[in-house]
Design a protein around this motif. Structure first.
Motif, PDB file in Angstrom:
ATOM      1  N   TRP A   1       7.361 -10.967   1.010  1.00 35.10           N
ATOM      2  CA  TRP A   1       8.076 -10.261   0.056  1.00 35.10           C
ATOM      3  C   TRP A   1       7.676  -8.845   0.086  1.00 35.10           C
ATOM      4  O   TRP A   1       8.506  -8.061   0.253  1.00 35.10           O
ATOM      5  N   LYS A   2       6.506  -8.467   0.119  1.00 34.95           N
ATOM      6  CA  LYS A   2       6.022  -7.123  -0.003  1.00 34.95           C
ATOM      7  C   LYS A   2       6.348  -6.272   1.254  1.00 34.95           C
ATOM      8  O   LYS A   2       6.883  -5.118   1.035  1.00 34.95           O
ATOM      9  N   PRO A   3       5.837  -6.806   2.655  1.00 33.73           N
ATOM     10  CA  PRO A   3       6.337  -6.055   3.680  1.00 33.73           C
ATOM     11  C   PRO A   3       7.801  -5.904   3.712  1.00 33.73           C
ATOM     12  O   PRO A   3       8.360  -4.694   4.181  1.00 33.73           O
ATOM     13  N   ILE A   4       8.692  -6.821   3.377  1.00 28.20           N
ATOM     14  CA  ILE A   4      10.271  -6.889   3.623  1.00 28.20           C
ATOM     15  C   ILE A   4      10.663  -5.818   2.659  1.00 28.20           C
ATOM     16  O   ILE A   4      11.557  -5.018   2.992  1.00 28.20           O
ATOM     17  N   SER A   5      10.266  -5.901   1.439  1.00 27.51           N
ATOM     18  CA  SER A   5      10.645  -4.944   0.368  1.00 27.51           C
ATOM     19  C   SER A   5      10.344  -3.534   0.846  1.00 27.51           C
ATOM     20  O   SER A   5      10.937  -2.463   0.602  1.00 27.51           O
ATOM     21  N   GLU A   6       9.152  -3.346   1.583  1.00 29.55           N
ATOM     22  CA  GLU A   6       8.815  -1.757   1.865  1.00 29.55           C
ATOM     23  C   GLU A   6       9.714  -1.592   3.123  1.00 29.55           C
ATOM     24  O   GLU A   6      10.115  -0.329   3.098  1.00 29.55           O
TER      25      GLU A   6
END
Length: 121
Positions: free
Chosen positions: A31-36
């Motif tokens: 989730w975190k790297p994709i949202s970044e």
């Protein structure tokens, strides 16, 4: 011959559906790297879009795997996948190893879209 055809269709549904379902779950864990990346690409409401995308992948992929409205699920996934591949895996924007990774994802997603297109037959 009919049983071989049925087995191949079943296997195709499982494999194509699993691809989308797997990557929907994968995206939850990443989730975190994709949202970044979505923030860097200046996509509007990236967290909402990512939530919708994950749900879309998991629901439509599962529909294909279990044989429930397969054509509708494939029809929903094709434009979704094409849009995502051009937005998030624009390999031409990268250099070096990242370019290779994004190119591989670009081609993989286009190929699986072709598989989903075949489900419309």
């Amino acid at each position: 011959m009919d049983s071989l055809h049925s087995i191949l269709v079943f296997m195709g549904h499982i494999l194509i559906g699993f691809y989308f379902t797997f990557f929907g779950v994968w995206n939850i864990y990443h989730w975190k790297p994709i949202s970044e990346v979505m923030l860097q690409k200046k996509l509007p409401s990236p967290l909402l879009l990512l939530s919708i995308a994950i749900g879309w992948q998991i629901i439509c992929g599962t529909m294909i795997m279990v044989g429930f409205f397969v054509k509708l699920a494939a029809l929903l996934l094709i434009p979704f996948t094409l849009m995502i591949v051009f937005l998030l895996h624009s390999y031409w924007d990268y250099k070096g190893e990242l370019r290779k990774q994004h190119m591989a994802l670009f081609i993989t997603n286009l190929t699986v879209s072709l598989g989903a297109l075949i489900l419309l037959l």
